[in-house]
Design a protein around this motif. Structure first.
Motif, short mmCIF file in Angstrom:
data_model
loop_
_atom_site.label_atom_id
_atom_site.label_comp_id
_atom_site.label_asym_id
_atom_site.label_seq_id
_atom_site.Cartn_x
_atom_site.Cartn_y
_atom_site.Cartn_z
N SER A 177 0.81 -1.21 0.00
CA SER A 177 0.00 0.00 0.00
C SER A 177 0.85 1.26 0.00
CB SER A 177 -0.91 0.01 1.24
OG SER A 177 -0.15 0.17 2.43
N SER A 180 0.02 7.02 2.38
CA SER A 180 -1.21 7.81 2.45
C SER A 180 -1.61 8.16 1.03
CB SER A 180 -1.00 9.09 3.28
OG SER A 180 -0.16 10.01 2.58
N SER A 188 1.90 0.49 5.45
CA SER A 188 1.87 -0.54 6.48
C SER A 188 1.32 -1.88 6.00
CB SER A 188 1.03 -0.06 7.67
OG SER A 188 1.58 1.11 8.24
N TYR A 211 -3.82 -9.67 8.64
CA TYR A 211 -4.90 -8.69 8.88
C TYR A 211 -6.22 -9.19 8.30
CZ TYR A 211 -7.45 -4.25 8.64
OH TYR A 211 -8.40 -3.26 8.77
N THR A 263 -5.51 -0.21 -0.37
CA THR A 263 -5.52 1.17 0.11
C THR A 263 -4.57 1.36 1.30
OG1 THR A 263 -7.27 0.90 1.77
CG2 THR A 263 -7.96 1.25 -0.52
N PRO A 264 -4.23 2.61 1.61
CA PRO A 264 -3.39 2.87 2.79
C PRO A 264 -4.03 2.41 4.10
CG PRO A 264 -3.42 4.79 1.35
CD PRO A 264 -4.46 3.83 0.82
N GLN A 265 -5.36 2.23 4.11
CA GLN A 265 -6.06 1.77 5.30
C GLN A 265 -6.14 0.25 5.39
OE1 GLN A 265 -7.52 4.09 3.08
NE2 GLN A 265 -6.59 5.75 4.27
N GLY A 266 -5.60 -0.46 4.37
CA GLY A 266 -5.58 -1.91 4.41
C GLY A 266 -6.76 -2.59 3.77
N ASN A 267 -7.55 -1.86 2.98
CA ASN A 267 -8.66 -2.49 2.26
C ASN A 267 -8.23 -2.89 0.86
OD1 ASN A 267 -10.64 -2.23 4.28
ND2 ASN A 267 -11.03 -0.11 3.72
N ASP A 290 -15.49 -5.21 10.65
CA ASP A 290 -14.50 -5.49 11.68
C ASP A 290 -14.34 -6.98 11.96
OD1 ASP A 290 -13.77 -2.89 12.02
OD2 ASP A 290 -15.05 -2.53 13.76
#
Length: 333
Positions: A177, A180, A188, A211, A263-267, A290
């Motif tokens: 990813s 940002s 991350s 994850y 994505t930067p958020q891990g999706n 979640d």
């Protein structure tokens, strides 16, 4: 494409740039590009050139993007110098004396290299941007590929690309990813194929901690992805290259404007061009809630996204650490 999916208009990951494009799809030692020039694949599907994620020219990168969505917008699928940006518009993308592709600043300092060893000289190599979105470095004498961007992906998995695992060494060709939306340096999250006996796709945090996972491959689809049987039938292919000792995943859909981005958020998002290929939409994303996060409720915990709190202990068990549990940290089980 899935008509019943939740559809969200994609408004991020578009970047402004007004550079000029050359008619060629090839880079050589004498036919290079300077910022803000670019090249276009032969079928005009992809463009390669200089860009700035935030549009203010503070940091400059060499990237590949879809040649769609209007001249002022781009959806970047690959970045060369992601961890070492140029700080002005003096950059050059060319073939170096050793035959490698390089990103140079105005002082001819190297910000990125394809880093292929044992190349004779620059007259023997050329780089071509294909309509698949792959940037391929060719040996002009043997006419074979000696490096390509599909082997060093950024955050995007698209048709004809292979994510793979070396079954002997564990080395992976995987997505990583952005840090940002305005910073393409390695973030991350990573995503790829794990080398279990029964393969699965994983998203990892910081390279090692799971994850999310797809569930095992059953020969036709990943069993942990809802509706994959009906949605992706005959789209994905999991195979092995016995000569290289690798296992790989690739896909080809009837709609070849579908791709996946981490994505930067891990999706991990499924995206597609719509409305005459002028706009992007997100059709699916994983994890979807979640409870899809790996080990969210810890050992002997049960997760239900419809309840508050979402985690509870299985019958006969109690929280290992009641204080953590009450704070909403259920990972200890």
């Amino acid at each position: 494409m899935i008509s019943v999916a939740i559809v969200v208009l994609l408004s991020s990951c578009f970047y402004s740039d007004f550079g000029t494009a050359t008619a060629t799809d090839t880079i050589t030692s004498s036919q290079f590009i300077r910022d803000p020039e670019s090249i276009i694949s032969s079928g005009s599907k992809f463009k390669l050139g200089f860009f700035s994620p935030d549009g203010n020219f503070t940091n400059r990168y060499i990237g590949i993007w879809y040649n769609k969505g209007g001249s002022a917008n781009k959806t970047v699928v690959w970045v060369a110098n992601r961890n070492k940006p140029l700080i002005d518009s003096s950059g050059i993308f060319t073939i170096s004396e050793d035959g490698n592709l390089v990103v140079l600043n105005g002082k001819k300092q190297v910000h990125w290299s394809s880093n292929v060893s044992s190349l004779a000289n620059n007259s023997n190599t050329r780089a071509q941007l294909l309509d698949s979105g792959n940037l391929v470095l060719h040996d002009n004498i043997s006419q074979v590929s000696i490096w390509d961007s599909f082997q060093e992906p950024t955050d995007t998995f698209y048709s004809e690309m292979k994510v793979s695992t070396d079954l002997r060494t564990g080395k992976k060709v995987q997505l990583t990813s952005w840090r940002s939306l305005s910073n393409p340096s390695i973030g991350s999250f990573s995503a790829g194929l794990d080398s279990f006996t029964i393969p699965e796709v994983f998203i990892w945090i910081n390279g090692t901690r799971p994850y999310w996972r797809s569930g095992p491959w059953n020969g036709r689809y990943f069993i942990g992805i809802p509706d994959m049987n009906s949605v992706y039938l005959d789209g994905f292919n999991l195979g092995e290259d016995h000569q290289k000792g690798t296992r790989y995943l690739t896909f080809a859909f009837a709609d070849n404007d579908v791709f996946f981005a981490l994505t930067p958020q891990g999706n991990l998002e499924e995206r597609a061009w719509v409305d005459g290929k002028a706009h992007l939409k997100i059709y699916f994303f994983y994890p979807t809630n979640d409870c899809d996060v790996y080990g969210k409720c810890g050992a002997f915990g049960s997760c239900n996204s419809q309840k508050i709190p979402i985690c509870s202990c299985l019958l006969g068990f109690e929280p290992k650490n009641a204080e953590d549990w009450n704070r909403g940290n259920w990972s200890g089980g």
